[in-house]
Design a protein around this motif. Sequence first.
Motif, PDB file in Angstrom:
ATOM      1  N   MET A 173     141.750  12.742  50.770  1.00  0.00           N
ATOM      2  CA  MET A 173     141.499  13.672  49.600  1.00  0.00           C
ATOM      3  C   MET A 173     142.647  14.174  49.001  1.00  0.00           C
ATOM      4  N   LYS A 174     143.693  14.617  49.839  1.00  0.00           N
ATOM      5  CA  LYS A 174     144.935  15.293  49.297  1.00  0.00           C
ATOM      6  C   LYS A 174     145.733  14.060  48.603  1.00  0.00           C
ATOM      7  N   ARG A 175     145.622  13.009  49.197  1.00  0.00           N
ATOM      8  CA  ARG A 175     146.437  11.646  48.609  1.00  0.00           C
ATOM      9  C   ARG A 175     145.828  10.962  47.503  1.00  0.00           C
ATOM     10  N   GLY A 176     144.390  11.528  47.135  1.00  0.00           N
ATOM     11  CA  GLY A 176     143.872  10.962  46.009  1.00  0.00           C
ATOM     12  C   GLY A 176     143.063   9.850  46.296  1.00  0.00           C
ATOM     13  N   GLU A 177     142.909   9.533  47.612  1.00  0.00           N
ATOM     14  CA  GLU A 177     142.174   8.114  48.133  1.00  0.00           C
ATOM     15  C   GLU A 177     140.692   8.600  48.167  1.00  0.00           C
ATOM     16  N   HIS A 178     139.710   7.546  48.279  1.00  0.00           N
ATOM     17  CA  HIS A 178     138.568   7.923  48.599  1.00  0.00           C
ATOM     18  C   HIS A 178     138.398   8.329  49.953  1.00  0.00           C
ATOM     19  N   SER A 179     137.419   9.476  50.048  1.00  0.00           N
ATOM     20  CA  SER A 179     137.509  10.156  51.339  1.00  0.00           C
ATOM     21  C   SER A 179     136.098  10.469  51.671  1.00  0.00           C
ATOM     22  N   GLY A 180     135.022   9.386  51.237  1.00  0.00           N
ATOM     23  CA  GLY A 180     133.577   9.947  51.410  1.00  0.00           C
ATOM     24  C   GLY A 180     133.158  11.187  50.323  1.00  0.00           C
ATOM     25  N   GLU A 181     132.059  10.930  49.936  1.00  0.00           N
ATOM     26  CA  GLU A 181     131.468  11.815  49.170  1.00  0.00           C
ATOM     27  C   GLU A 181     129.937  12.252  49.340  1.00  0.00           C
ATOM     28  N   VAL A 182     129.862  13.415  49.357  1.00  0.00           N
ATOM     29  CA  VAL A 182     128.561  14.068  49.694  1.00  0.00           C
ATOM     30  C   VAL A 182     127.654  14.357  48.431  1.00  0.00           C
ATOM     31  N   HIS A 183     126.593  13.510  48.126  1.00  0.00           N
ATOM     32  CA  HIS A 183     125.934  13.812  46.991  1.00  0.00           C
ATOM     33  C   HIS A 183     125.007  15.165  47.195  1.00  0.00           C
ATOM     34  N   LYS A 184     125.076  15.817  45.986  1.00  0.00           N
ATOM     35  CA  LYS A 184     124.203  17.318  46.133  1.00  0.00           C
ATOM     36  C   LYS A 184     122.584  16.994  46.285  1.00  0.00           C
ATOM     37  N   GLY A 185     122.080  16.043  45.851  1.00  0.00           N
ATOM     38  CA  GLY A 185     120.882  15.919  46.301  1.00  0.00           C
ATOM     39  C   GLY A 185     120.398  15.292  47.739  1.00  0.00           C
ATOM     40  N   SER A 186     121.469  14.642  48.126  1.00  0.00           N
ATOM     41  CA  SER A 186     120.965  14.275  49.498  1.00  0.00           C
ATOM     42  C   SER A 186     121.255  15.555  50.658  1.00  0.00           C
ATOM     43  N   VAL A 205     142.921  21.473  63.288  1.00  0.00           N
ATOM     44  CA  VAL A 205     144.392  21.730  63.661  1.00  0.00           C
ATOM     45  C   VAL A 205     144.878  20.664  64.491  1.00  0.00           C
ATOM     46  N   ALA A 206     143.969  20.262  65.663  1.00  0.00           N
ATOM     47  CA  ALA A 206     144.388  19.229  66.577  1.00  0.00           C
ATOM     48  C   ALA A 206     144.846  18.079  65.976  1.00  0.00           C
ATOM     49  N   ALA A 207     144.253  17.701  64.728  1.00  0.00           N
ATOM     50  CA  ALA A 207     144.491  16.548  63.972  1.00  0.00           C
ATOM     51  C   ALA A 207     145.738  16.423  63.416  1.00  0.00           C
ATOM     52  N   GLN A 208     145.825  17.679  62.575  1.00  0.00           N
ATOM     53  CA  GLN A 208     146.922  18.024  61.838  1.00  0.00           C
ATOM     54  C   GLN A 208     148.374  18.011  62.675  1.00  0.00           C
ATOM     55  N   CYS A 209     148.244  18.657  63.861  1.00  0.00           N
ATOM     56  CA  CYS A 209     149.358  18.670  64.621  1.00  0.00           C
ATOM     57  C   CYS A 209     149.522  17.370  65.541  1.00  0.00           C
ATOM     58  N   SER A 229     139.526  12.983  56.502  1.00  0.00           N
ATOM     59  CA  SER A 229     139.041  12.994  55.373  1.00  0.00           C
ATOM     60  C   SER A 229     139.639  13.976  54.151  1.00  0.00           C
ATOM     61  N   LEU A 230     140.012  15.003  54.701  1.00  0.00           N
ATOM     62  CA  LEU A 230     140.805  16.072  53.921  1.00  0.00           C
ATOM     63  C   LEU A 230     142.232  15.394  53.546  1.00  0.00           C
ATOM     64  N   SER A 261     134.681   4.966  55.252  1.00  0.00           N
ATOM     65  CA  SER A 261     134.087   6.250  54.337  1.00  0.00           C
ATOM     66  C   SER A 261     132.656   6.685  54.587  1.00  0.00           C
ATOM     67  N   MET A 262     131.931   6.138  55.458  1.00  0.00           N
ATOM     68  CA  MET A 262     130.662   6.982  55.803  1.00  0.00           C
ATOM     69  C   MET A 262     130.958   7.868  56.748  1.00  0.00           C
ATOM     70  N   LYS A 263     132.194   7.510  57.802  1.00  0.00           N
ATOM     71  CA  LYS A 263     132.307   8.332  58.870  1.00  0.00           C
ATOM     72  C   LYS A 263     132.917   9.607  58.404  1.00  0.00           C
ATOM     73  N   MET A 264     133.567   9.641  57.455  1.00  0.00           N
ATOM     74  CA  MET A 264     134.191  10.635  56.789  1.00  0.00           C
ATOM     75  C   MET A 264     133.381  11.343  55.926  1.00  0.00           C
ATOM     76  N   THR A 265     132.407  10.864  55.202  1.00  0.00           N
ATOM     77  CA  THR A 265     131.086  11.295  54.697  1.00  0.00           C
ATOM     78  C   THR A 265     130.533  12.203  55.492  1.00  0.00           C
ATOM     79  N   VAL A 266     129.901  11.723  56.711  1.00  0.00           N
ATOM     80  CA  VAL A 266     129.219  12.191  57.707  1.00  0.00           C
ATOM     81  C   VAL A 266     129.963  13.445  58.151  1.00  0.00           C
ATOM     82  N   ALA A 267     131.209  13.585  58.392  1.00  0.00           N
ATOM     83  CA  ALA A 267     132.125  14.757  58.794  1.00  0.00           C
ATOM     84  C   ALA A 267     131.985  15.895  57.939  1.00  0.00           C
ATOM     85  N   LYS A 268     132.089  15.428  56.668  1.00  0.00           N
ATOM     86  CA  LYS A 268     132.066  16.611  55.470  1.00  0.00           C
ATOM     87  C   LYS A 268     130.694  17.088  55.382  1.00  0.00           C
TER      88      LYS A 268
END
Length: 440
Positions: free
Chosen positions: A327-340, A31-35, A323-324, A404-411
Amino acid sequence: MGVAAGELIVPFTGAIQAAFSVLLTIAFGVVAAQCNLLSPNAAKEVSKLCVRMFLPALLIYKIGSNLHQDTGVRYVPVLIWSISYTLLSVLVGRVLTRLFKLPAWVAPAIAFNNTTSLPLLLIQSLKQTQVLDAILIGGESGSEAMDRAESYFLVNAMVSNSLTFALGPRLLRPGDEDASNELHGEDDDLENGEANGDGGSSDMERGPDGIVDEETSLLPHQLTKPANRVEVKGYLKTRAWFNNLSPWLQETLEITWHFANAPLIGAIVGAVIGLTPALHRIFFSPSNEGGYLNASITAAIKNIGDLFASLQIIVVGVKLSKSLLRMKRGEHSGEVHKGSLATVTLIRFIIWPLISIPLIYAIASKTKLLDADPMLWFSMMLMPTGPPAMILVALADVTGAAESMKMTVAKFLTISYAVTPMICFAVVGALKATEAAIDQ
């Protein structure tokens, strides 16, 4: 079966409350970031502030107030256990990452669990639900026992944070997206300053008619210019001496230097104050009993130390917000693989409790290696358990990892804390094992 279910409900509720409080704090960061109340750059600076000021202050207060000459020996097993399980986790993370070609961030996620904010929140929740009353030493209050448990977890946090910044950069393998300015800019500035013969000073320090901003020194120019020149010459001579050393000695010195971080210094200061009777009395005794600094310096240290846990989690929310938005803009926002995700969750929530709980139970019940403190046994059983450390966000920042790694870590951290109620099984197991060790 009904009794077992009943025994599970209370700690499960406590674990849910602790996890939910963390998730809500992450949401406040979003919320702080969005505002536009907190920008990503400001969040990065807040993250460093948490690690370099707030966490050391927390360690000084908690360790100093709980450490005495007659109780110091009980912290030795905590140090040994913290170093042992963390180094073993580092080895496992490194092997699994290379063996299964997992992303680089998986290794530090396996190696370093949350040793500060979540345990502190969990202990507070369990204190409110009175789950741990069964393992209190006769005659002591729940608050005293909880403070002692917090001090054990903070000693563990000191070890974990020291190893995180000493070994973490090698595990994370920083990318080059953000690294150039942060890692090399200072050296370039120093070299340019020496080449220009101005001792590294900028136009902002050339006199009262020069440009002045918030970074301009308040000292007179006649003092700052010689000081800057001495600092630059000292730096260049030290770097030249370092470059002439053999490669193995350079690497040894670099590793040793990484261990000399702010959390470790804070823990050492807290230990010195706690183990020195005169200092302990001055800082932590009531004012009418010789605690002359208790209401001033100690109170200030406690106030800034209490900021650490919540602010570090809010930074994760800011990273997640970025990251969100991508993702909303359709850009690369980091990906968390299920196996990891499955690998880290399995090791942190299942495998480590299956190792630590029986091991600490056997040591507490069959040997005299541990102090006769059930809260110590319970804390040590839970130390290797829990989601990855929030400080991974700060690690990604200070090592210059790719955005991209920073956003992946946040997710990944957000998902990890969503499944944190799984820790209730480890809490129940540790509680029952501690009660069984008491009866031995």
